[in-house]
Enzyme design. Structure first.
Site, PDB file in Angstrom:
ATOM      1  N   SER A 162       0.844  -1.204   0.000  1.00 49.30           N
ATOM      2  CA  SER A 162       0.000   0.000   0.000  1.00 49.30           C
ATOM      3  C   SER A 162       0.870   1.240   0.000  1.00 49.30           C
ATOM      4  CB  SER A 162      -0.855   0.026   1.260  1.00 49.30           C
ATOM      5  OG  SER A 162      -0.026   0.267   2.390  1.00 49.30           O
ATOM      6  N   ASP A 163       0.314   2.357  -0.423  1.00 49.41           N
ATOM      7  CA  ASP A 163       0.950   3.633  -0.130  1.00 49.41           C
ATOM      8  C   ASP A 163       0.805   3.860   1.376  1.00 49.41           C
ATOM      9  OD1 ASP A 163       2.226   6.064  -0.242  1.00 49.41           O
ATOM     10  OD2 ASP A 163       1.120   6.780  -1.979  1.00 49.41           O
ATOM     11  N   TRP A 164       1.560   4.824   1.861  1.00 47.13           N
ATOM     12  CA  TRP A 164       1.654   5.044   3.303  1.00 47.13           C
ATOM     13  C   TRP A 164       0.395   5.751   3.822  1.00 47.13           C
ATOM     14  CZ3 TRP A 164       5.240   2.524   1.186  1.00 47.13           C
ATOM     15  CH2 TRP A 164       6.384   2.114   1.828  1.00 47.13           C
TER      16      TRP A 164
END
Ligand code: BGC
Length: 739
Positions: free
Chosen positions: A272-274
């Protein structure tokens, strides 16, 4: 290691086209990699499997609880020492080892020019070299995962992260992303293509939903990813913050399972992105790893996951699937057999890679009366503005690299943006110093440009004036308009009016307006040129380097030419206090829909469709020499092959970027190929290009395949998207292309 394979497209009729691709599926030793992943999985406890599925930001972990000897970066996933599974130690990203979280320790790295500058080289080999270089630095700093490979398309010139990406065309962006990933991964460092998908603006990036019909997506943003993945075989894909079709990208079964796994056969893992995970259902949708877990509302892929397993609603097989994919990537890219260890870095050699990239990425937009290159006549040069005495500008956010030598100046960014995240930092070789070096006998003076009258007066008495203009850009913030930063258009207007022997040098992350362009003698677009950009600028001014950059993005003449004259979401209320603390964007803004009326016709295709004339077209750029095109032949039928000859008819060596565009009946034109051709004066080269059949096809959503319709097509050999030199007609056969 990946192997080059030939990907065959099944066809109706006899249209059996081949596209060269790098397929993770057929990598040599892939059976071995799968078997090893399976074996490790069989030996793992449930907790060990779960431990692979989530990463944390060590900067947010108390020092005493951090694993020993681990370089601080963007993300960390525990290894399993008893099974020889290495930890995953991740750093940003595409422009070098970014040290955002670790700047206090004064760490530096070689800063490449921005993504748009890399794309402006139109040179996959050079971009691959850049990837190899930054991957080697990542490795030498102890990282084994690089969050590099940003391939979101430029749809709006105001989008804050355009500078990180590779332009508006899926073939150009995908090809270059693939090259960059190959380079990074040649170091046994996993590369992460991102942000999947349609995260094409920052406004509303965590709340908005991109609404686009599937065929349009497949033919544009998704195609850029598809090509990048085929060519680069990244170990990992990062899903985006935004929603697509109303569903967050990181829990979107269409994107993560249908497209990525079933249609493209991706065998790596999805992180995932952060701060982009919103539920545990992401796991079953196809997300394998929650990264930056402290930024999410819950630790979905650790505590929440274990509770769900214990309580029964979630089958352990979902965990196995994700863990297996992660293990497979670790083994496929040799993270276990070639562990990253800290070692010394040859910054001088790496700086040469950064300089070459800057030199090839700088675009000469205007050159009245061959003002450039400057010759002996330039005895008294006035350099003005742009902090040219200090360094070059870089873009802000997670991709920002503190260059070798460090930032010499950091200016505050506008109110509402977290200063720890978005820095307006200047570093690298100062252009002023490089200009003095390149013109040793000239008298070179400098004014910072804060006093416009004084700048104009200095310009008047100089025989040549070089005036710098800047437009800062950062992750987490889109631009209001296309103007240069405050006061600079006025400065450039005054200076260009004062002396016609003027050269405007632009440091910008985005397309900009140039209201003073008619008065400019020459315009050099340097983008954010990276730490050796100062020398690259000076070398081009002096003619030591012949510019060969071409725009990877359209420069509109006016905002009302854009598909969205107002950026979607731009009218939302300003960021709340909470949002400000969290990067400064409207992360918690009410959900809204982002519509891109251009659909698959991003950038120059939209301008073609609307017959709108841009200020500077996609593909445009000048040289100090001239190139002639001849003998264009286009052969259709089952495959489209285009052949032509390029000759350097000028008096100096240089490199050209001949581009081939195709217009299908009723459609906007599109780039189907190019070459970067370096030629000595008088030298000629014959170039042959074969079109990727997807570029001639439409995506058929119900049938889930590409369809080429039999048609007479127009083929242009062009200097830019609007400057055809030779044209040809040919007929292509009907075909069906199955992945
Ligand atoms: C960015 C990603 C980046 C991540 C880790 C996010 O803010 O969108 O591109 O890789 O942070 O730093």
């Amino acid at each position: 290691m990946a192997k080059i394979t030939t990907r065959l497209f099944a066809s109706t009729g006899l249209f059996a086209l081949a596209a060269t691709a790098i397929s993770a599926n057929a990598a040599p030793g892939s059976d071995d990699v799968d078997a090893r992943a399976e074996k490790a999985l069989a030996e793992m406890t449930r907790e060990e499997k779960v431990s692979l599925l989530h990463g944390r930001m060590l900067m947010m972990v108390a020092p005493a609880s951090r694993p020993e000897g681990v370089t601080l970066g963007a993300g960390y996933v525990d290894g399993i020492p008893r099974l020889g599974v290495p930890p995953q130690i991740a750093t940003d990203a595409s422009l070098g080892v970014s040290n955002l979280m670790d700047m206090r320790r004064g760490d530096v790295a070689t800063a490449l020019p921005s993504g748009l500058a890399l794309a402006a080289t139109w040179n996959p080999a050079l971009v691959r070299d850049g990837g190899r270089m930054i991957g080697s630095e990542a490795r030498a700093k102890g990282f084994n995962v690089m969050l590099g490979g940003g391939v979101n398309l430029v749809r709006d010139p105001r989008a804050g992260r355009n500078f990180e990406y590779l332009g508006e065309d899926p073939l150009l962006a995908g090809t270059l992303a693939g090259a960059q990933i190959q380079g990074i991964q040649s170091n046994h460092v996993i590369s992460t293509i991102k942000h999947f998908a349609l995260n094409d603006q920052e406004t509303g990036r965590s709340s908005a939903s991109v609404e686009m019909d599937e065929a349009a997506m497949r033919e544009s943003d998704l195609l850029a990813f598809e090509i990048g993945i085929e060519k680069g075989n990244p170990g990992s894909v990062m899903c985006a913050y935004n929603k697509v079709g109303g569903i967050y990208a990181c829990e979107n079964p269409f994107l993560l399972t249908q497209v990525l796994r079933k249609d493209w056969g991706f065998r790596g893992f999805v992180m995932s992105d952060w701060g982009a995970v919103h539920s545990l259902s992401a796991l079953e949708a196809g997300l394998d790893q929650q990264q930056g877990e402290q930024l999410d509302a819950k630790r979905w892929f650790s505590t929440e996951l274990i509770s769900a397993l214990n309580a029964g609603p979630l089958a352990e097989s979902a965990v196995d699937t994700a863990a297996r994919r992660i293990l497979r990537s670790l083994y496929a890219h040799g993270l276990d057999t070639h562990p990253s260890t800290t070692s010394s870095i040859d910054y001088d050699a790496n700086g040469v890679v950064a300089r070459r990239a800057a030199e090839e990425g700088i675009v000469l937009l205007r050159n009245q009366q061959n003002l450039l290159p400057l010759r002996a006549a330039a005895r008294k040069i006035a350099v003005i503005g742009g902090h040219a005495d200090i360094g070059v500008l870089s873009g802000g956010g997670s991709s920002q690299v503190a260059p070798v030598g460090g930032f010499r100046k950091v200016e505050p960014v506008r109110e509402g943006v977290a200063a720890s995240f978005a820095r307006k930092g200047y570093g690298g070789t100062p252009p002023l110093e490089a200009i003095r070096h390149a013109f040793p006998t000239a008298q070179v003076t400098f004014l910072d440009g804060s006093d416009v009258q004084a700048a104009a007066a200095a310009a008047r008495v100089a025989d040549t004036v070089v005036v710098f203009g800047e437009k800062y850009a950062t992750e987490a913030l889109d631009q209001r308009d296309l103007s240069l930063d405050a006061g600079q258009d006025e400065l450039i207007a005054a200076v260009t009016a004062a002396n016609s022997r003027n050269i405007v040098v632009l440091e910008t992350g985005n397309p900009v307006a140039m209201p003073w362009a008619d008065k400019a003698g020459a315009i050099l677009l340097a983008w954010f040129p990276g730490q050796r950009g100062g020398e690259a600028i000076a070398n081009i001014l002096a003619g030591k380097v012949n510019p060969s950059g071409r725009l990877p993005v359209t420069f509109p003449a006016r905002l009302d030419q854009l598909p969205n004259p107002t950026l979607p979401g731009a009218n939302l209320p300003p960021p709340s206090k909470e949002d400000r603390a969290n990067y400064g964007i409207n992360t918690n803004s009410p959900a809204f829909d982002i519509r891109y009326p251009e659909g698959s016709d991003a950038g120059y295709r939209w301008f073609d469709r609307k017959a709108a004339k841009p200020a500077y077209a996609f593909g445009y750029g000048l040289s100090y020499t001239q190139f002639a095109y001849s003998k264009l032949q286009a052969k259709g039928g089952k495959a489209l092959t285009v052949r032509f000859t390029v000759t350097n008819v000028g008096s100096v060596a240089g490199a050209d970027v001949p581009q081939v565009y195709v217009t299908l009946p009723g459609k906007a034109k599109r780039l189907i190929g190019w070459d970067k051709v370096a030629l000595a004066p008088g030298e000629k080269r014959t170039v042959t290009l074969t079109a990727d059949p997807r570029l001639l096809a439409s995506y058929d959503v119900p049938k889930r395949h590409w369809t080429v319709s039999a048609a007479n097509i127009r083929v242009e050999l062009s200097r830019s998207a609007i400057d055809p030199v030779l044209t040809a007609q040919t007929r292509i056969d009907a075909a069906t292309l199955r992945p």
